[in-house]
Every structure is written in structure tokens, then in C-alpha cells.
Write an enzyme that holds these catalytic residues in place. Structure first.
Site: not given
Ligand code: FAD
Length: 540
Positions: A472
């Protein structure tokens, strides 16, 4: 290298939890042309969609960035794993599916820090707007939104025993961790629909993909935000061997997640001037806060040998059970494959001084010596404790001017005495729950750390040696009003026009729960802000 120039109203970087929400909401009216760039491929692997597949994706470099932290000084210098999703849905496509928003006090705290519009009362409508809870709508929950939230389909006896044991220890039974109170023990609700994972790719992107005003480009790595003075004007990105440029007439929306969003900002000239200078990156704005303030939920586990062959280890190890589970899932979408591996938990106040729960305890129905590796050869399960409001702060910093190189990730786990005390107190809670009659009947022995680990010092050493993250990371492009804050309460990058960061990195402090639901809420709220600004600009 060829050059192609495209033009859009909005460019979204990252099709993760937040990016997919934005892509859907911004294209719904048909008025805006949107480009969505995602570094990863589309999610074709079936394990991305089967709930138990969570355990299969930790080492899959196609769908997971598979980062590691820098050596952590308070964890015996270990590099701790730092997985992140790299596909449509981002981390919501590989996460544990747990749907927990955090405590109302978390958001009220954001508001107290000066972030107008982010109190619990302000954000609750966005949680409800996103949600399609199978229990229906009430004052806390929504129905009819894109994001399916479901109860576990089959209540595993071990998970039930964990809940009953927690109640025997004096914790209240809690049927809804996102309701009136978070405290107590119960089954988790999950981002799942009819036994299939509900990532934001499934919930938000899929229904928007056929819209003519949305262009989605997979395997496209944004390498740099382009500026005209202090206005963001577009994005340079790499797809295949090609470098392309896309212009955004309105805004660039960065949704790359807590590690990659600050990395992209730094690569583009927004960050600590001395850091950028050391890599020869021209400084657009000296912003020391970009990449700062990284924090995360650290956790530690007890591995327990089960008295009965009812764990996921047994299902996986025994051919007959595996086939039965696969067939059951194929025909009914039920059984072990439809059961998120971590299906129940208990929120506790481990430190007597805490006014609200400070530790999340959970049960996982399998065991492995190292997370993401082969399951143990014995009937095993895990109970774990995670610190909910860590004080320790670290950073994310580029290590290279090359966008394909990972940044330095330094969460600085266990840096404060309070964090260490909270973790030790949480582990004591776990041992009490394991010793309560309802769970004790399933515990043949504590395998790790085992009974020789006795006393607070030994337990702290174990926590340092064997602890890890529940994935997280947040706050590396923190929202706030002070000089080091990266975005304002509208998530606009301070001092820069046409640029917002919209993802988990903007959280001022981590929520006391799991971060996916709160990230989706952030994107829902941000989409409204972006569209409101577009309407205002048209009216002017
Ligand atoms: C293994 C794991 C288990 C988890 N379990 C839970 C859970 O059970 N419940 C819960 O609530 N949360 C959980 N989390 C946390 C939660 O999923 C994340 O906090 C949330 O998904 C973050 O969302 P985000 O949009 O910030 O980033 P992300 O969902 O990580 O999205 C970022 C996206 O941007 C893309 N990206 C990055 N840099 C670039 C670039 N330069 N150019 C193009 N694309 C790019 C990446 O490939 C990715 O697809 C977990 C996370 C992980 C990794």
C-alpha cells in the site's frame, strides 16, 4: 525511431486503479478525446481474473513491475518486495481483492490538514458512486456503480474459526468494515463479481473501450511530460521501438501509481533540483516534495501448521483436490479458486493509547516460506498483522534518466519506535487469537517464528527479519497546502498548469485499511473536478 504526433483533450498516463476510472468518466459524455497510455499489456492471463490467482502473479514480470525496495536499514538491510500491477487495471488486476476503504477519521484528518473537500462526509458520495455492493445500497454503501463488491461465496472453516477466536478474545463481531465502525472481526468484502475479479479494467475500462473518443495504447511507456514554460502540453512515450508524441489541449493526468508517478515527474523536470541535476535533467520546477513522504503498510506473519488438510496448500498439492476445485470453479464459480486467499480479518487497537484500530489482522488460507513462492508442503496457513498508520517516511527517487530503469524505492520501514511497538503489539494479538479455543483446534504448531521466539526483543527481531509489505505505498505526490506538497486539493500540480496527479500517490496519509477503494474514490472525485473545469472553460 519515427515520430508521430497526435492530439487529444486529455492524456492519462497509466491504466491502473485510478487511470481506468478516469478513462471511463472523461469519455462518457462523448465531448472529450482521451488518450490512455499503459506500460503493460492487456490482461489476457486467466490468473488475473480468478480470485485465487493473486498468488500466481508475484513473480510474473509481464503483468507485474516486480520492484524491490532499497536495502531497508531497520529490516536487517533486506530488499523488500514491492509488486505493482502492469496491465489494464494496474494493481487492481493483481491485488488481494480486499475492499476496505479506511476509517472515517482518516479522511477527516486529510481535511484537518487543510484539504478542503476531502473530509469523510465529502468523499463518502464518491465511494458510493463507484460501488455496486451486492448487499444493496444504504447510508454507507452504493448499488448500481461500476465496481462490484461481493461477500466471499464460500465461508472457509479456518476463516470462520479465526473470526470466532477473535470474538473469544473480546473483539466485537463486525459484519461490515466499511459501515458504522471498522473495529472487530469478520469476513472481508471483495472487489469481485460472480466469482471473477472486478479490477478497474473490468469495471470501468471495458465498458468504455468501444467509445470512439477513447484511444487506449497498451505497452506504451510514458517517458516524459512535455511543457511550454510551466504548462504541460503533452507526453512523449515509447511503444515498440518507436518514440511518439501526443499533445493534450486541456490536461495531462498522471496516474502511474505511488512509485511511477513521482518517477515520471522527476524524469520530466519536476522534483528536487539537485537530484534532477545529477542526471542532467533540465529543471522545470524545483519541487523537493516530489517522491518524498513515501510510506506503506508493513506487516509480519505467523505461519501455522493446520491440524486438518483443509488449507489451499492441500488443494494445490493433492491432484484429486486440484481437479475438483478447478471443475467446481469452471461450472459454478465457487470453491477454493473463487475464494480470495485472505478472506477474513480483525481490526484491533493493539496499543492502548490508540483511539481507533491501529492494526489489521488477517488470515490467509495458505502458507509459503517466502511470499509469492511455492506453497509449503504441509497443511499450513498464515495469520498476519499490519500496522495501519505508520509514522516512518521514506522516498522514491530516480536512479537513472532512463525511464525504463526502476526508481530507488525506500519506504524506511520501522524507522520509528512507535511503529516498532505497534508491530510487536500486533503480533501479540495474533498469538492470543491463535490460542483462543475456536482457532486453537486447527493449530498443530507455530512453524514460524515458533515458540523459541519469546519476548518483545525476539519478536521485534523476527519482525525485522521476516516482515514485508501489504503493498500500500502512498503519498509520494502528496496533496497539501504546505511548500513540500505536490498537488493542491484539486490534485493540480502546484505551480504548473494543465497537469494533475490522480492516484494513490496523492494521499496525504495512508488510509487505515486497503488502498484500492480509496484510490478509486480519488479518481471518481478527480474526474468530477476535471469535467467541472472543462465546463467552466467552455462557459468562459
Ligand atoms: C500484490 C498487491 C496486493 C494488493 N492487495 C490489495 C487489496 O487486497 N485491497 C486493496 O484495497 N488494495 C490492495 N493493493 C493496493 C492497491 O491495489 C493499490 O493501492 C492501487 O491499485 C493503486 O492504484 P494506482 O492507480 O495508484 O496505481 P496502479 O493501480 O498500480 O496503476 C498504475 C498504472 O500505471 C502504469 N504505469 C506506470 N508508469 C507508467 C508509464 N510511465 N507509462 C505508462 N503507464 C505507466 C502501470 O503499469 C499501472 O498499470 C494491493 C497491491 C498489490 C500490488
Amino acid at each position: 525511431m519515427s515520430q508521430a504526433v497526435e492530439s487529444y483533450d486529455y492524456i492519462i498516463v497509466g491504466a491502473g486503479s485510478a487511470g481506468c476510472v478516469l478513462a471511463n468518466r472523461l469519455t462518457a459524455s462523448g465531448q472529450h478525446r482521451v488518450l490512455l497510455l499503459e506500460a503493460g499489456p492487456p490482461g489476457r492471463n486467466p490468473w488475473l481474473h480468478i480470485p485465487i490467482g493473486y498468488g500466481k502473479l508475484f513473480t510474473n514480470t509481464r503483468y507485474n513491475w516486480c520492484y524491490q525496495t532499497e536495502p531497508q536499514p531497520e529490516c536487517h538491510g533486506r530488499n523488500v518486495i514491492a509488486p505493482r500491477g502492469k496491465t489494464f487495471g494496474g494493481s487492481s488486476a493483481i491485488n488481494g481483492l480486499i475492499y476496505i476503504r479506511g476509517q472515517a477519521e482518516d479522511f477527516d484528518h486529510w481535511r484537518q490538514l487543510g484539504n478542503t473537500g476531502w473530509s469523510h462526509e465529502d468523499v463518502l458520495p464518491y465511494f458510493r458512486k463507484a460501488e455496486n455492493n451486492e448487499r444493496g445500497a444504504d447510508e454507507h454503501h452504493g448499488a448500481g456503480g461500476p465496481l462490484s463488491v461481493s461477500d466471499v461465496r464460500d465461508r472457509h472453516p479456518l476463516a470462520q474459526a479465526f473470526i470466532d477466536a477473535a470474538v473469544q478474545c473480546g473483539y466485537p463481531r463486525n459484519d461490515d468494515f466499511n459501515g458504522a465502525s471498522q473495529e472487530g472481526a469478520g469476513f472481508y468484502q471483495n472487489t469481485m463479481r460472480d466469482g471473477v475479479r472486478a479490477s478497474t479494467a473490468a469495471a470501468y475500462l471495458k465498458p468504455a473501450r468501444r467509445r470512439g473518443n477513447l484511444n487506449v495504447v497498451p505497452e506504451a511507456l510514458a517517458s516524459r511530460i512535455l511543457f511550454d514554460g510551466r504548462r504541460a502540453t503533452g507526453v512523449e512515450y515509447r511503444v515498440g521501438g518507436e518514440s511518439r508524441t501526443a499533445h493534450a489541449s486541456r490536461e495531462v493526468l498522471v496516474a502511474g501509481g505511488a512509485f511511477n508517478s513521482p518517477q515520471l515527474l522527476q524524469l520530466s523536470g519536476l522534483g528536487p533540483a539537485d537530484l534532477l541535476g545529477s542526471f542532467g535533467i533540465p529543471v522545470i520546477a524545483d519541487m523537493p516534495g516530489v517522491g518524498d513522504n513515501l510510506h506503506d503498510h508493513y506487516f509480519a506473519r505467523l505461519i501455522l501448521r493446520c491440524t486438518e488438510p483443509i488449507t489451499i496448500n492441500d488443494t494445490v498439492r493433492q491432484w484429486g483436490k486440484s481437479v475438483e476445485a478447478a471443475l467446481r470453479y469452471a461450472f459454478t464459480r465457487r470453491g477454493d479458486l473463487a475464494t480470495p486467499a485472505i478472506s477474513a480479518g480483525c481490526f484491533v487497537r493493539a496499543l492502548p493509547s490508540s483511539a481507533t484500530p491501529d492494526v489489521q489482522c488477517s488470515i490467509a488460507l495458505y502458507s509459503a516460506q517466502t511470499i509469492g513462492t511455492t506453497l509449503d508442503a504441509f497443511s499450513g496457513f498464515v495469520i498476519h498483522a499490519c500496522i495501519l498508520r505508520p509514522e516512518s517516511r521514506g522516498h522514491v527517487r530516480i536512479k537513472s534518466a532512463d525511464p525504463s530503469q526502476p526508481p530507488a524505492i525506500h519506504p524506511n520501514y520501522l524507522a520509528t519506535q512507535k511503529d516498532r511497538d505497534t508491530m510487536v503489539a500486533g503480533m501479540k494479538v495474533l498469538r492470543r487469537i491463535a490460542a483462543a479455543p475456536a482457532l486453537k483446534r486447527y493449530v498443530a504448531e507455530e512453524v514460524d517464528p515458533g515458540p523459541a521466539c519469546d519476548g518483545d526483543d525476539a519478536m521485534l527481531d523476527f519482525i525485522r527479519r521476516r516482515g514485508s509489505t501489504v503493498y500500500h505505498p502512498v503519498s509520494t505526490c502528496r496533496m497539501g497546502q504546505d511548500a513540500k506538497a505536490v498537488v493542491d486539493e484539486q490534485l493540480r500540480v502546484r505551480g504548473i498548469a494543465g497537469l494533475r496527479v490522480i492516484d494513490a500517490s496523492i494521499m496525504p496519509t495512508v488510509v487505515s485499511g486497503n488502498t484500492n477503494a480509496a484510490t478509486i474514490m480519488i479518481a471518481e472525485k478527480a474526474a468530477d473536478m476535471v469535467l467541472e473545469d472543462a465546463r467552466a472553460a467552455l462557459a468562459a
